[in-house]
Write an enzyme that holds these catalytic residues in place. Structure first.
Site, short mmCIF file in Angstrom:
data_model
loop_
_atom_site.label_atom_id
_atom_site.label_comp_id
_atom_site.label_asym_id
_atom_site.label_seq_id
_atom_site.Cartn_x
_atom_site.Cartn_y
_atom_site.Cartn_z
CD GLN A 99 -6.24 -3.99 4.03
OE1 GLN A 99 -7.76 -4.74 4.45
NE2 GLN A 99 -7.27 -3.17 3.44
CG ASP B 210 1.19 -1.78 6.42
OD1 ASP B 210 -0.18 -2.08 6.96
OD2 ASP B 210 0.40 -1.54 5.39
CG HIS C 232 -2.00 1.12 1.60
ND1 HIS C 232 -1.66 2.67 1.44
CD2 HIS C 232 -3.02 1.45 1.09
CE1 HIS C 232 -2.67 2.93 1.95
NE2 HIS C 232 -3.77 2.40 1.38
CB CYS D 55 -3.47 3.20 -1.92
SG CYS D 55 -4.98 4.14 -1.29
CE LYS E 37 -6.85 0.45 6.23
NZ LYS E 37 -7.95 0.85 4.69
C1 LIG Z 1 -2.09 -2.57 3.87
C2 LIG Z 1 -2.68 -1.01 4.00
N1 LIG Z 1 -1.99 -0.52 4.54
C3 LIG Z 1 -1.70 0.05 4.96
C4 LIG Z 1 -3.12 1.30 4.92
C5 LIG Z 1 -3.41 2.45 5.50
O1 LIG Z 1 -4.35 3.01 6.75
P1 LIG Z 1 -4.98 3.98 6.92
O2 LIG Z 1 -5.43 4.85 5.93
O3 LIG Z 1 -5.58 3.80 7.93
O4 LIG Z 1 -3.96 4.60 8.07
C6 LIG Z 1 -4.01 0.47 4.43
C7 LIG Z 1 -5.78 1.31 3.90
O5 LIG Z 1 -6.02 0.79 2.53
C8 LIG Z 1 -4.00 -0.69 3.83
O6 LIG Z 1 -4.52 -1.50 3.12
#
Ligand SMILES: Cc1ncc(COP(=O)(O)O)c(C=O)c1O
Lengths: 398, 137
Positions: free
Chosen positions: A192, A189, A112, A353, A215
């Site tokens: 998900q 990270d 991401h 993203c 999430k």
């Molecule tokens: C794999 C992953 N990392 C990081 C994020 C970023 O999360 P946030 O926008 O809540 O900071 C997301 C959000 O879609 C994600 O799917």
């Protein structure tokens, strides 16, 4: 499961975008409302009862998070605004201190943006390097490929435990074991994965973990940074200000508080943290094992049905998270999403993203459905029915 | 032709959509939406303040793509100030204000569609890009 707990599920909707954010159960909404209606004071001001109550609730949430991910110490749990902020803090606040020119940071092309750009910025500032772990034919990360990508210059491996487009699960524990033998740090990270799987930071032995509350049935604007205590001790606060200092007389004499407060400058997102605590309690009351099993079953059910639609190109048939990405042959993903929206089915079109993923898969855009435990087979049936008539899609997409 | 056919024709077989390597006489406009994945590159060639040639490529939904195609068709051989007028006219239409129907030609197919909130962004995206380029001139 548990549909009755969610006010949003009483709306006339089929919500299949849980990778973006999730609905909130009534108990979380109530908990937040309770803070704003019954003890709406600031934290760290224990001079009167309602503020004392705030501190208790806020710190209790920290303890709930600690237990949930099985961290050793409460001080290892830092509240942030979300996974994005957590990852920025890790990249800047910790690695910013240690990365040197020519050091290498290892990520993949399926991360991401929030696990890419903080590292890009860091390497630009430090004249360091980004390297990518080669992915296998399914776009998966294997330990073998990690080993191949590591060099004596590798300082950190930063990976999503489950990716947001392919939905593959990475062998984080094995990667940590190998990395640590080679003095390499591992950042996970968990945006998900933490909402969908039991996470045990001791068992995995990750050095840092980032995830978001929204999430996992919690409020927006709250997330968590976990780090091993001895590493967080070294982290440079990104924000200086109230709450995090012990005393300051002049620029040369600034004394900071201990962890975790040192890394939480300013008035924290109190309602968010308390709401997240409640969300975790809620998830625990269902059971993470049960959630995982349910989602896997629902995914299999969805794949079995979707696979019969001949013009549907499923990008990740194999992976076993609740994420399914696909394209309707010859129709731009966004137009399909608009068509589904007409029937109140919420799915996401896009590159999600993970922009550099395009280089890897050769697929520019796709539709993504992402399931949670409150989705049902009937949600899938509705989706499948809508997708089963290509003429109708093309006819009604405008 | 009904609106649907006009949109689909411009979407699936626009004469202005092609991959090509523009020479130095072309200016490139990259238009990207903040809220969705529409991403179009528009190439324009002005001579003596007149739009002499225009192409586009990229990936975008049916609305953004057809809107771009119609925009270029309508603006070819117009002067810069005529284009500014035309964009303003389109702007008025999508925002529910008074507009000159004749000037817009095929672009009126979007009159109803833009009532679906997010589709407005799609239809307007190429206009935004061209406007930005002209404002810079
Ligand atoms: C794999 C992953 N990392 C990081 C994020 C970023 O999360 P946030 O926008 O809540 O900071 C997301 C959000 O879609 C994600 O799917």
């Amino acid at each position: 499961m548990n549909i009755e707990d969610f006010p949003m599920l009483r709306e006339d909707l089929i919500y299949l975008d849980n990778g973006a954010t999730t609905f909130k159960p009534q108990c979380v909404i109530d908990k937040i409302t309770e803070y704003y209606t019954k003890y709406s004071a600031n934290a760290h001001r224990g001079d009167y009862d309602i503020s004392y109550k705030v501190d208790q609730e806020y710190e209790n949430s920290r303890e709930i998070v600690r237990k949930f991910i099985n961290a050793r110490f409460k001080e290892e749990i830092i509240f942030t605004s979300g996974a994005t902020e957590s990852l920025n803090m890790i990249a800047n606040g910790f690695f910013g201190k240690f990365i040197e020119p020519d050091d290498e940071i290892l990520i993949t092309q399926t991360e991401h943006a929030s696990n890419v750009l903080p590292w890009f910025r860091l390497v630009n500032e430090k004249q360091a390097k980004i390297n990518y772990i080669p992915l296998d034919d399914n776009h998966y990360v294997t330990l073998e490929n990690v080993k191949k990508a590591v060099t004596p210059k590798t300082k950190v491996i930063s990976l999503a435990s489950i990716t947001n487009v392919i939905g593959d699960e990475r062998p984080i524990k094995e990667i940590c074991e190998f990395a640590h033998q080679n003095n390499i740090f591992v950042v996970m990270d968990g945006a998900q994965s933490v909402p969908h799987r039991k996470t045990d930071v001791i068992d995995l032995d990750v050095d840092f973990l980032a995830f978001s509350g929204h999430k996992m049935c919690g409020p927006t604007g709250i997330g968590v940074l976990y780090g091993k205590k001895e590493l967080l001790e070294e982290m440079e606060p990104q924000n200086y200000g109230g709450g995090m200092n012990e005393s300051f007389d002049n620029p040369n004499e600034i004394y900071l508080k201990e962890l975790p407060t040192r890394l939480e400058a300013g008035t924290p997102n109190i309602a968010g943290a308390i709401g997240l605590g409640q969300a975790i309690k809620y998830l625990d009351s269902i059971g993470m094992k049960k959630i995982e099993a349910y989602e896997k079953k629902l995914r299999r059910y969805a794949i079995e049905k979707l696979i019969n639609i001949p013009y549907l190109d499923i990008i990740n048939i194999e992976s076993d998270s609740g994420i399914i990405s696909f394209n309707v042959d010859g129709v731009f993903s966004q137009d399909v999403a608009y068509y589904l929206n007409k029937y109140k089915v919420c799915v996401r079109a896009g590159n999600h993203c993970a922009k550099i993923l395009n280089q890897e898969t050769g697929v520019l855009n796709s539709l993504r459905i992402s399931l949670y435990f409150y989705n049902t087979e009937s949600d899938i049936d509705s989706l499948v029915e809508l997708l089963s008539n290509k003429e109708k899609i093309v006819e009604e997409m405008l | 032709m009904d609106n649907r056919n006009i949109i689909m024709n411009h979407y699936t077989s626009s004469p202005y959509k092609k991959d090509f390597n523009p020479d130095l006489n072309y200016q490139k406009i990259e238009t990207k939406s903040d809220s969705c994945i529409d991403h179009l590159n528009i190439y324009v060639k002005f001579e003596n303040n007149i739009l002499k040639d225009a192409y586009f490529n990229g990936e975008a939904c049916a609305i953004a793509t057809s809107s771009c195609s119609i925009l270029l068709k309508n603006c070819l051989n117009k002067t810069v100030s005529e284009i500014v007028e035309y964009i303003k006219n389109f702007d008025n239409m999508v925002n529910g204000k008074d507009f000159n129907l004749e000037e817009l030609k095929e672009a009126i197919v979007f009159k109803e569609i833009v009532r679906q909130g997010h589709r407005k962004t799609c239809a307007y995206l190429p206009y935004q890009g061209l406007k930005k380029l002209i404002d810079k001139r």
